[in-house]
Design an enzyme around this catalytic site. Sequence first.
Site, PDB file in Angstrom:
ATOM      1  N   TYR A   1       3.656 -13.322  72.911  1.00 33.65           N
ATOM      2  CA  TYR A   1       3.627 -13.051  71.463  1.00 33.65           C
ATOM      3  C   TYR A   1       3.614 -14.298  70.585  1.00 33.65           C
ATOM      4  O   TYR A   1       3.600 -14.193  69.374  1.00 33.65           O
ATOM      5  CB  TYR A   1       4.783 -12.130  71.056  1.00 33.65           C
ATOM      6  CG  TYR A   1       6.167 -12.643  71.463  1.00 33.65           C
ATOM      7  CD1 TYR A   1       6.830 -13.614  70.717  1.00 33.65           C
ATOM      8  CD2 TYR A   1       6.803 -12.152  72.615  1.00 33.65           C
ATOM      9  CE1 TYR A   1       8.087 -14.073  71.083  1.00 33.65           C
ATOM     10  CE2 TYR A   1       8.054 -12.611  72.990  1.00 33.65           C
ATOM     11  CZ  TYR A   1       8.691 -13.565  72.227  1.00 33.65           C
ATOM     12  OH  TYR A   1       9.927 -14.034  72.603  1.00 33.65           O
TER      13      TYR A   1
ATOM     14  N   HIS B   1      13.591 -15.502  74.553  1.00 37.01           N
ATOM     15  CA  HIS B   1      14.741 -14.818  73.933  1.00 37.01           C
ATOM     16  C   HIS B   1      15.907 -14.773  74.931  1.00 37.01           C
ATOM     17  O   HIS B   1      17.026 -15.174  74.624  1.00 37.01           O
ATOM     18  CB  HIS B   1      14.333 -13.416  73.503  1.00 37.01           C
ATOM     19  CG  HIS B   1      15.496 -12.571  73.099  1.00 37.01           C
ATOM     20  ND1 HIS B   1      16.199 -12.794  71.945  1.00 37.01           N
ATOM     21  CD2 HIS B   1      16.104 -11.536  73.727  1.00 37.01           C
ATOM     22  CE1 HIS B   1      17.186 -11.918  71.875  1.00 37.01           C
ATOM     23  NE2 HIS B   1      17.154 -11.149  72.943  1.00 37.01           N
TER      24      HIS B   1
ATOM     25  N   ARG C   1      13.910 -21.252  68.356  1.00 37.24           N
ATOM     26  CA  ARG C   1      14.309 -20.906  69.722  1.00 37.24           C
ATOM     27  C   ARG C   1      13.215 -21.438  70.642  1.00 37.24           C
ATOM     28  O   ARG C   1      12.153 -20.849  70.761  1.00 37.24           O
ATOM     29  CB  ARG C   1      14.402 -19.372  69.807  1.00 37.24           C
ATOM     30  CG  ARG C   1      15.066 -18.844  71.047  1.00 37.24           C
ATOM     31  CD  ARG C   1      14.754 -17.376  71.199  1.00 37.24           C
ATOM     32  NE  ARG C   1      13.418 -17.180  71.713  1.00 37.24           N
ATOM     33  CZ  ARG C   1      12.626 -16.152  71.432  1.00 37.24           C
ATOM     34  NH1 ARG C   1      13.011 -15.208  70.633  1.00 37.24           N
ATOM     35  NH2 ARG C   1      11.419 -16.053  71.963  1.00 37.24           N
TER      36      ARG C   1
HETATM   37  C1  TPP Z   1      22.717  -3.127  67.553  1.00 34.22           C
HETATM   38  C2  TPP Z   1      21.659  -3.683  68.459  1.00 34.22           C
HETATM   39  N1  TPP Z   1      20.375  -3.354  68.284  1.00 34.22           N
HETATM   40  C3  TPP Z   1      19.422  -3.864  69.088  1.00 34.22           C
HETATM   41  C4  TPP Z   1      19.755  -4.722  70.103  1.00 34.22           C
HETATM   42  C5  TPP Z   1      18.667  -5.297  71.008  1.00 34.22           C
HETATM   43  N2  TPP Z   1      18.468  -6.725  70.683  1.00 34.22           N
HETATM   44  C6  TPP Z   1      19.024  -7.692  71.421  1.00 34.22           C
HETATM   45  S1  TPP Z   1      18.676  -9.210  70.828  1.00 34.22           S
HETATM   46  C7  TPP Z   1      17.743  -8.598  69.578  1.00 34.22           C
HETATM   47  C8  TPP Z   1      17.078  -9.513  68.588  1.00 34.22           C
HETATM   48  C9  TPP Z   1      18.052 -10.367  67.854  1.00 34.22           C
HETATM   49  O1  TPP Z   1      17.376 -11.326  67.105  1.00 34.22           O
HETATM   50  P1  TPP Z   1      18.144 -12.335  66.168  1.00 34.22           P
HETATM   51  O2  TPP Z   1      19.189 -11.646  65.383  1.00 34.22           O
HETATM   52  O3  TPP Z   1      17.123 -13.081  65.396  1.00 34.22           O
HETATM   53  O4  TPP Z   1      18.918 -13.323  67.175  1.00 34.22           O
HETATM   54  P2  TPP Z   1      18.357 -14.304  68.296  1.00 34.22           P
HETATM   55  O5  TPP Z   1      18.363 -13.529  69.596  1.00 34.22           O
HETATM   56  O6  TPP Z   1      16.991 -14.744  67.917  1.00 34.22           O
HETATM   57  O7  TPP Z   1      19.328 -15.428  68.364  1.00 34.22           O
HETATM   58  C10 TPP Z   1      17.716  -7.207  69.631  1.00 34.22           C
HETATM   59  C11 TPP Z   1      16.979  -6.360  68.688  1.00 34.22           C
HETATM   60  C12 TPP Z   1      21.124  -5.041  70.268  1.00 34.22           C
HETATM   61  N3  TPP Z   1      21.552  -5.891  71.213  1.00 34.22           N
HETATM   62  N4  TPP Z   1      22.050  -4.542  69.429  1.00 34.22           N
END
Ligand code: TPP
Length: 385
Positions: A292, A283, A279
């Site tokens: 970080y 985020h 990425r």
């Molecule tokens: C069920 C749930 N828990 C927590 C969140 C908060 N949250 C949003 S994005 C994220 C991280 C996701 O990381 P990843 O699966 O690696 O996907 P990326 O964003 O890196 O594409 C979190 C914890 C959420 N949206 N839904």
Amino acid sequence: METIQLLDPAGRRCAEGPAATAAELAGLRLDTTAIDDDLMRAMYRDMVLTRAFDNQATALQRQGELGLWAQSLGQEGAQIGAAHALEEDDYLFPSYREHGMAQVRGLDLREILPLFRGTQHGGWDPAAHNFHIYSLVIGTQTLHAVGYAMGLQRDAKRAAAAQRADGDGAHTQATGSRAVMVCFGDGATSQGDVNEALVFAASSQAPVVFFLQNNHWAISVPSSTQSPVPLASRGAGFGVPAVRVDGNDPLASYVVTRAALERARRGDGPVLIEAVTYRMGAHTTSDDPTRYREAAEEQAWAERDPIARLRAYLEAEQLADADFLTGVDAEADEFAAATREHCRALAAADVEGGIFDHVYGLPHAQVRADRDAHRDFEQSFEESR
Ligand SMILES: Cc1ncc(C[n+]2csc(CCOP(=O)(O)OP(=O)(O)O)c2C)c(N)n1
């Protein structure tokens, strides 16, 4: 675990031996002859247009036109390679940054903007391109995808029974030749839903491909914290064959996904693909990655940029001339300008605009409370004017 690669970061074609061996271990037959010059040019164009759109959407958020934006920057190779492997009839469940996949599925990317402007919950008709609406609830779409794939199995069974009863071949077996693909991130693999989805997919041998983009970060948590082993190696525990592919290599992403989808369509069950990517942006626009991660890491991945990689290959092999490349750049500039115009003409986010009315079919106390809190918040700006 071997990472399947067909183009190295400098855009040179790699020997196919290691890729074929790694794929065979997962029961996949890679067909590199399926990659033709037109397909590579189409992938390049899709990547450039998606990036122009994505950069423009980021700027629009910064200027107050969108509430939030989740960039696909850096992940175009994984997404666009894989999405080109889908057949029109296949069904795709994205997460929330699959703009490259939306582009390949034929969605007008501008249809994604209302969701991030806060004026619509979805934004597009999922049936129009067999491209489901975005899911911001991490991992939930994996269960939706497996349910859909299990539905396809049942449809196929019913169609076959009807065909036997009719005996006239009037019912085709079309439902038996479709596959489903679902996207999720490295962080999502720690979520219960994803693990449940893998269990159900394996036990029902559903025609579903799990496309995991390991972009190294789940907001501020590195994927190495999520798992001390390569994420693809988790597939074995579920009985789901798994492969690891260089996600910044669109050609590898394409052939591996194609083989996995074909396997699923043949009725041989699910496959887990871990596309290793990065990425390159934040985020979302609410995040500041300088808090970080190190600039040196970002620089190292910038040197593996999927667009630069395919462009280097196309140029070295004389598959794209200056006219083509400048034409794509000009088209991207025009598309970015049109995106900007389109976004600014959209209705403004408005608490009375229906966004709170369409959460559930019936009124809900919590949603009403959220609406009132938001109304107060908006009015606080009026008062301070
Ligand atoms: C069920 C749930 N828990 C927590 C969140 C908060 N949250 C949003 S994005 C994220 C991280 C996701 O990381 P990843 O699966 O690696 O996907 P990326 O964003 O890196 O594409 C979190 C914890 C959420 N949206 N839904």
